[in-house]
Design a protein around this motif. Structure first.
Motif, short mmCIF file in Angstrom:
data_model
loop_
_atom_site.label_atom_id
_atom_site.label_comp_id
_atom_site.label_asym_id
_atom_site.label_seq_id
_atom_site.Cartn_x
_atom_site.Cartn_y
_atom_site.Cartn_z
N GLY A 199 0.83 -1.20 0.00
CA GLY A 199 0.00 0.00 0.00
C GLY A 199 0.86 1.25 0.00
O GLY A 199 2.09 1.18 -0.03
N LYS A 200 0.25 2.38 0.06
CA LYS A 200 0.93 3.65 -0.01
C LYS A 200 1.80 3.89 1.22
O LYS A 200 1.40 3.60 2.35
CB LYS A 200 -0.09 4.78 -0.14
CG LYS A 200 0.51 6.15 -0.34
CD LYS A 200 -0.58 7.20 -0.51
CE LYS A 200 0.01 8.59 -0.69
NZ LYS A 200 -1.05 9.61 -0.83
N LEU A 201 3.00 4.42 1.00
CA LEU A 201 3.87 4.79 2.11
C LEU A 201 3.51 6.17 2.65
O LEU A 201 2.94 7.00 1.93
CB LEU A 201 5.34 4.81 1.65
CG LEU A 201 6.03 3.48 1.38
CD1 LEU A 201 7.46 3.74 0.92
CD2 LEU A 201 6.03 2.60 2.62
N ALA A 202 3.86 6.39 3.90
CA ALA A 202 3.71 7.72 4.49
C ALA A 202 4.90 8.56 4.07
O ALA A 202 5.85 8.75 4.83
CB ALA A 202 3.61 7.60 6.01
N ALA A 203 4.85 9.05 2.85
CA ALA A 203 6.01 9.71 2.25
C ALA A 203 6.47 10.93 3.04
O ALA A 203 7.65 11.29 3.02
CB ALA A 203 5.69 10.11 0.81
N GLY A 204 5.56 11.56 3.76
CA GLY A 204 5.93 12.77 4.49
C GLY A 204 6.57 12.51 5.83
O GLY A 204 7.00 13.46 6.50
N VAL A 205 6.67 11.25 6.24
CA VAL A 205 7.29 10.90 7.51
C VAL A 205 8.76 10.58 7.26
O VAL A 205 9.08 9.58 6.62
CB VAL A 205 6.61 9.69 8.16
CG1 VAL A 205 7.32 9.29 9.45
CG2 VAL A 205 5.14 9.99 8.43
N GLU A 232 11.92 5.08 -4.41
CA GLU A 232 11.15 5.02 -5.64
C GLU A 232 9.66 5.27 -5.38
O GLU A 232 8.94 5.74 -6.27
CB GLU A 232 11.32 3.66 -6.31
CG GLU A 232 12.71 3.44 -6.90
CD GLU A 232 12.88 2.02 -7.43
OE1 GLU A 232 11.91 1.22 -7.33
OE2 GLU A 232 13.98 1.71 -7.93
N ARG A 233 9.24 4.98 -4.16
CA ARG A 233 7.82 5.18 -3.80
C ARG A 233 7.59 6.53 -3.12
O ARG A 233 6.53 6.76 -2.54
CB ARG A 233 7.37 4.04 -2.88
CG ARG A 233 7.39 2.68 -3.59
CD ARG A 233 7.31 1.52 -2.62
NE ARG A 233 6.06 1.49 -1.87
CZ ARG A 233 5.82 0.67 -0.86
NH1 ARG A 233 6.77 -0.19 -0.46
NH2 ARG A 233 4.67 0.69 -0.23
N GLY A 234 8.56 7.42 -3.21
CA GLY A 234 8.38 8.79 -2.74
C GLY A 234 8.70 9.05 -1.30
O GLY A 234 8.35 10.12 -0.76
N ALA A 235 9.37 8.12 -0.63
CA ALA A 235 9.68 8.29 0.79
C ALA A 235 10.76 9.34 1.02
O ALA A 235 11.52 9.70 0.11
CB ALA A 235 10.12 6.96 1.39
N THR A 236 10.82 9.82 2.25
CA THR A 236 11.86 10.75 2.69
C THR A 236 12.82 9.96 3.56
O THR A 236 12.47 9.55 4.67
CB THR A 236 11.24 11.91 3.50
OG1 THR A 236 10.22 12.55 2.73
CG2 THR A 236 12.31 12.91 3.91
#
Length: 305
Positions: A199-205, A232-236
């Motif tokens: 599922g979607k990652l918490a990219a803003g964390v 690749e999935r937009g994580a920080t």
């Protein structure tokens, strides 16, 4: 924990394995960790200790704890979207992203007990896989079913002592083939491998990952690939690859950097030695942080009177 408390932070330690000792069951570890955060926020706000909607929460785990923290990080957006405004950071130290390769690396060493515990733990709530494993255990000899199943009532330290230097495949009629039979492997691949797109990652964390390149329990490439997948999935992500030391060394070598990261995300205190990337960005750095024996002394010791 005392170092964290000294900074004025509230500390919660979840029993993410649960009453069935589900060691290395990733989704349970994630859900228990996130449910624990929910419980702390609810109960602490009820007594006025913290403000539920104004609280800042960070997660930190090393090795087995990193397994729970990593899965929790991956599950925030899908399982606990209500926490997205509260969880402001996560730390995954010395991760072991794939139980299969980790177990193979730890077998026949002083860490063999963790292999037994993990195989039992990941199948604790999987009756088909557990029944298959038990059916393949030897009835007689030194390596028998009774000795194997005894791990269910052992602590981690007890397991390390009881199975030290053993070849855990000796407990099974078919040896290694039984342990990694498709019935068991399917459970492991589904519930004990980090980085699988669930599922979607918490990219803003923001996520801080640190790992010894010479980690003897889990290949660094698997963590490299894990981080690459997150990015690749937009994580920080801030990822430190320590060129010095091994798995147990990095437990201590990464502690001070972790505290700096936590001070940044929880208190807004920036460090000259550690830079948290902007949202959606990844920074991967090779570092050389030696194990200093003085780091074995917690920082509260230095401030004692």
């Amino acid at each position: 924990m005392r170092d964290l408390l000294k900074r004025g932070w509230l500390v919660a330690v979840p029993d993410y394995e649960g009453p069935g000792a589900s060691y290395c069951a990733g989704l349970q570890a994630a859900h228990a960790t996130l449910d624990g955060i929910r419980a702390v926020l609810a109960s602490a706000s009820d007594i006025g200790y913290i403000q539920k909607n104004a609280s800042r929460v960070a997660m930190w785990g090393y090795s087995g704890g990193a397994f729970a923290t990593g899965f929790a990080y991956e599950q925030i957006a899908s399982y606990a979207p209500d926490l997205l405004g509260s969880v402001v950071g996560a730390v995954v130290g010395g991760p072991a992203p794939n139980l299969t390769t980790v177990a193979q690396a730890m077998n026949k060493r002083d860490t063999a007990g963790l292999v037994v515990a993990s195989i039992m733990g990941v199948t604790a709530q999987q009756p088909v896989a557990r029944q298959y494993l038990v059916s393949r255990l030897k009835a007689e000899g030194q390596y028998n079913a009774t000795a194997w199943l005894a791990v269910a009532k052992m602590s981690g330290v007890d397991a390390l002592a009881a199975y030290s230097m053993q070849d855990v495949y000796e407990y099974f009629v078919g040896g290694e083939t039984d342990v990694w039979h498709p019935i068991v492997q399917e459970v492991i691949d589904r519930d004990a491998v980090m980085g699988v797109d669930r599922g979607k990652l918490a990219a803003g964390v923001p996520l801080f990952v640190y790992k010894a390149v010479q980690d003897e329990m889990s290949p660094v490439k698997e963590t490299d690939d894990l981080v690459a997948g997150y990015c690749e999935r937009g994580a920080t992500v801030l990822y430190h690859r320590n060129l010095l030391g091994g798995h147990n060394d990095e437990l201590w070598s990464g502690r001070l950097r972790t505290l700096q990261f936590l001070e940044h995300v929880l208190d807004g205190k920036k460090s000259e030695n550690l830079t948290v990337p902007e949202a959606g960005k990844c920074v991967i750095q090779d570092v050389s942080v030696p194990l200093d024996v003085l780091e074995l002394l917690p920082d509260w010791w230095w401030g004692r009177r």
